[in-house]
Design an enzyme around this catalytic site. Structure first.
Site, PDB file in Angstrom:
ATOM      1  CB  SER A   9      -0.948  -0.003   1.204  1.00 40.31           C
ATOM      2  OG  SER A   9      -0.233  -0.154   2.424  1.00 40.31           O
ATOM      3  CD  GLU A  11       1.084   8.447   4.796  1.00 36.30           C
ATOM      4  OE1 GLU A  11       0.588   7.611   5.587  1.00 36.30           O
ATOM      5  OE2 GLU A  11       1.870   9.340   5.141  1.00 36.30           O
ATOM      6  CG  ASP A 103       1.144  15.466  14.495  1.00 37.53           C
ATOM      7  OD1 ASP A 103       1.181  14.577  15.365  1.00 37.53           O
ATOM      8  OD2 ASP A 103       1.636  15.343  13.356  1.00 37.53           O
ATOM      9  CG  PHE A 212       9.316  12.265   8.906  1.00 40.32           C
ATOM     10  CD1 PHE A 212       8.318  12.628   9.803  1.00 40.32           C
ATOM     11  CD2 PHE A 212       9.048  11.266   7.981  1.00 40.32           C
ATOM     12  CE1 PHE A 212       7.076  12.000   9.790  1.00 40.32           C
ATOM     13  CE2 PHE A 212       7.814  10.639   7.965  1.00 40.32           C
ATOM     14  CZ  PHE A 212       6.825  11.004   8.874  1.00 40.32           C
ATOM     15  CG  HIS A 263       1.395   2.072   4.435  1.00 37.48           C
ATOM     16  ND1 HIS A 263       0.301   2.120   3.606  1.00 37.48           N
ATOM     17  CD2 HIS A 263       1.570   3.349   4.888  1.00 37.48           C
ATOM     18  CE1 HIS A 263      -0.181   3.364   3.571  1.00 37.48           C
ATOM     19  NE2 HIS A 263       0.581   4.123   4.328  1.00 37.48           N
TER      20      HIS A 263
END
Length: 292
Positions: A9, A11, A103, A212, A263
């Site tokens: 998958s 994103e 967030d 990140f 993913h």
């Protein structure tokens, strides 16, 4: 490596500019023929991309025929406003939600619930599950979430999310397979049997990846720092080869450990993800090329 290729998958994130829009559609077009199990579209911090996310989700579903899981958070919205978004997705034929607390808005130190909103992800999951028409995915954290006391607390919270109606979880990215395996073992010990899908981040930019990692409490191993510093001295092609090789190795070791789903955080740039998937035996399906 396993003889059977894993389910995959992807994103994406919603575009904020015209150039970013072109990148998103090119990424979706490039990866759709690989037959992903689903794709997800993120939600900006503080709900800043709410409308953009909705537009991206519905367009990807309509244009490419892909199952899309729309991110949805609790940030800066009432319960009614949040559930109206779910209603709109349902009317557009979208049947999957990635339910997250979200967030804190920009400038805020911590998440604070809206006075008339959901207090946390569990309340959001319960409300969506009560509809009975949505598949609900949630986030999971192999290393402690920045707001969590420790990994045990994260596992306990994940158990509550699954019990509230979530059917699978997608993890934050990590660098070493042992990080995921330790977390998976804790989840099983806690009675969590829903699929936990490892989140894979092919490194497009080492500096960006480290930023990140700092925001989400992901450990950056010393060996990775050294390897990418050396690769960057040799230029972009060396960086690309290293990023590809490390992602392929991580995925292969996860598959050897029993993982059957992966993913990929694409950052709306398809090349590295496509190369990694191809190395794992996931290639474009001819019947899907026409759709893309």
């Amino acid at each position: 490596m396993s003889a059977q290729a894993p389910k995959i998958s992807f994103e994406f994130f919603p575009p904020k500019t015209l150039d970013a829009s072109f990148r998103l559609w090119e990424t979706a077009r490039a990866l759709a023929p690989m037959g992903p199990d689903f794709v997800s579209v993120t939600y900006g911090a503080g709900g800043t991309t709410r409308q953009l996310t909705h537009e991206a989700v519905t367009t990807i579903n309509r244009r490419y025929g892909l199952p899309v899981a729309a991110h949805l958070t609790c940030v800066e919205a009432t319960r009614d406003e949040t559930m109206k978004i779910v209603d709109d997705y349902a009317q557009a034929g979208i049947r999957e939600i990635v339910a997250l607390r979200g967030d804190a808005p920009k400038g805020a130190d911590r998440f604070t619930p809206h006075p008339e909103g959901f207090a946390n992800s569990i309340e959001l999951i319960e409300a969506i599950a009560a509809r009975g028409d949505m598949t609900i995915r949630v986030g999971a954290y192999p290393e402690p979430h920045p707001d969590s006391a420790d990994s045990d607390a994260d596992v306990a919270w994940l158990k509550r999310k699954i019990d509230a109606g979530a059917t699978s979880a997608i993890t934050q990215f990590f660098f070493e397979p042992e990080t995921f395996f330790r977390f998976r073992d804790k989840c099983v010990a806690a009675g969590i049997y829903a699929p936990i899908i490892p989140g894979i981040l092919p490194v497009q930019s080492w500096a960006g990846t480290k930023r990140f990692a700092a925001t989400c409490n992901t450990t950056v191993p010393a060996w990775a720092e050294e390897a990418f510093q050396l690769a960057e001295l040799d230029g972009p092609e060396a960086h690309r080869r290293l990023a590809t090789d490390l992602s392929v190795d991580l995925c292969a070791r996860l598959i050897e450990g029993g993982v059957d789903r992966l993913h990929f955080y694409t950052l709306n740039r398809p090349e590295l993800t496509r190369d990694v998937c191809a190395a794992l035996g996931v290639t474009a399906r001819p019947e899907l090329n026409a759709v893309a």
